[in-house]
Design a protein around this motif. Sequence first.
Motif, PDB file in Angstrom:
ATOM      1  N   PRO A 166     -27.439 -12.343  82.218  1.00 29.02           N
ATOM      2  CA  PRO A 166     -28.160 -13.542  82.865  1.00 29.02           C
ATOM      3  C   PRO A 166     -28.551 -14.761  81.791  1.00 29.02           C
ATOM      4  O   PRO A 166     -28.436 -15.844  82.198  1.00 29.02           O
ATOM      5  CB  PRO A 166     -29.573 -12.881  83.262  1.00 29.02           C
TER       6      PRO A 166
ATOM      7  N   LYS B  20     -30.622 -21.199  87.145  1.00 31.21           N
ATOM      8  CA  LYS B  20     -30.048 -20.123  87.880  1.00 31.21           C
ATOM      9  C   LYS B  20     -28.632 -20.810  88.651  1.00 31.21           C
ATOM     10  O   LYS B  20     -28.718 -21.877  88.907  1.00 31.21           O
ATOM     11  CB  LYS B  20     -30.540 -19.527  89.056  1.00 31.21           C
TER      12      LYS B  20
ATOM     13  N   ARG C  30     -30.927  -9.560  93.733  1.00 31.22           N
ATOM     14  CA  ARG C  30     -31.183 -10.417  92.781  1.00 31.22           C
ATOM     15  C   ARG C  30     -30.635 -11.923  93.292  1.00 31.22           C
ATOM     16  O   ARG C  30     -30.353 -12.576  92.384  1.00 31.22           O
ATOM     17  CB  ARG C  30     -30.393  -9.877  91.615  1.00 31.22           C
TER      18      ARG C  30
ATOM     19  N   ASP D 272     -36.324 -12.123  88.418  1.00 28.75           N
ATOM     20  CA  ASP D 272     -35.674 -11.172  89.070  1.00 28.75           C
ATOM     21  C   ASP D 272     -34.406 -11.809  90.268  1.00 28.75           C
ATOM     22  O   ASP D 272     -33.581 -11.085  90.851  1.00 28.75           O
ATOM     23  CB  ASP D 272     -36.582 -10.334  90.043  1.00 28.75           C
ATOM     24  N   VAL D 273     -34.506 -13.239  89.952  1.00 31.78           N
ATOM     25  CA  VAL D 273     -33.281 -14.132  90.633  1.00 31.78           C
ATOM     26  C   VAL D 273     -32.302 -14.373  89.776  1.00 31.78           C
ATOM     27  O   VAL D 273     -32.450 -14.941  88.523  1.00 31.78           O
ATOM     28  CB  VAL D 273     -33.865 -15.312  91.365  1.00 31.78           C
ATOM     29  N   ARG D 274     -31.076 -13.934  89.946  1.00 32.20           N
ATOM     30  CA  ARG D 274     -29.878 -14.381  88.870  1.00 32.20           C
ATOM     31  C   ARG D 274     -29.337 -15.416  89.703  1.00 32.20           C
ATOM     32  O   ARG D 274     -28.504 -16.091  88.948  1.00 32.20           O
ATOM     33  CB  ARG D 274     -29.129 -12.994  89.019  1.00 32.20           C
TER      34      ARG D 274
ATOM     35  N   CYS E 190     -24.046 -11.952  89.113  1.00 33.03           N
ATOM     36  CA  CYS E 190     -24.983 -11.235  88.810  1.00 33.03           C
ATOM     37  C   CYS E 190     -24.440 -10.121  87.944  1.00 33.03           C
ATOM     38  O   CYS E 190     -25.325  -9.302  87.350  1.00 33.03           O
ATOM     39  CB  CYS E 190     -25.494 -10.529  90.289  1.00 33.03           C
TER      40      CYS E 190
ATOM     41  N   TRP F  11     -28.063  -4.967  82.036  1.00 28.68           N
ATOM     42  CA  TRP F  11     -28.619  -5.923  82.949  1.00 28.68           C
ATOM     43  C   TRP F  11     -27.771  -5.366  84.383  1.00 28.68           C
ATOM     44  O   TRP F  11     -28.293  -6.183  85.315  1.00 28.68           O
ATOM     45  CB  TRP F  11     -28.105  -7.259  82.453  1.00 28.68           C
TER      46      TRP F  11
END
Length: 261
Positions: free
Chosen positions: A205, A100, A13, A48-50, A201, A259
């Motif tokens: 989020p 992010k 992530r 899908d990127v934190r 992460c 999460w």
Amino acid sequence: MQYDMLSVAFSARVATVTLNRPEVRNAFNEAMIAELSDAFAQLDARDDVRAIILAANGPAFCAGADLNWMKKMAGFSDAENRADARRLADMLSAVYRSSKPVIARVSGDAYAGGVGLVAASDIAIAADTARFCLSEARLGLIAATIAPYVVRALGERASRRYFTTAEPFDCMTACRLGLVHEAVPADQLDAAVQRIAETLCANGPQAVRESKRLVQDVAGCALDETLIADTAVRIARIRASDEGREGVAAFLDKRAPSWRD
């Protein structure tokens, strides 16, 4: 996500965007600026990127603008120069405004626009041997496009000194001034960055995204009725969200929130 002057990798992530022009100390030109803008726009849209790590290959983090690119710009018309400068300004804004959290992994020296990249990031972890310099005045230039981020990081007083003197400063000074959050030995840099990424992460989020926006929106605002009312609305909205409800329920049930699955 394939680029000529960057690499992008994914793990658990976390996306790592690596500047990849070590032969010119990762100085940026119009192509690298365009690639950075595109990479951050794409990563911003990915659920899908934190967190994002901004790193660099080679001994330097970023030397700022490529001198050959700057030489070419000297022959531009006023309109061309303004358009080119705006693309750089927009790239820095893309880093700063990414939903992010961005961790700058500063493995080596950061000069001029490289300092801007560090300042536009949310968290900066640096090797304790890294040096920093707002070197524009040496070349008869000013640190204009990076100024909104650097002044926020250094404060007005320190910015007035280092913008005008263009003198380098070491990593301990960068920490003291607030540009860098942690200075660590080079062999501990990856572990320190990874620890921060894992911490980010583990948090909600949506809460991380809204916390970043909250700081940006509140910083410098007058503490008046408008601000007080706005903060009340924000916490009420997040409490009623699916993530807020899940987080509180997980805490009370003594279990991990969804999460973290």
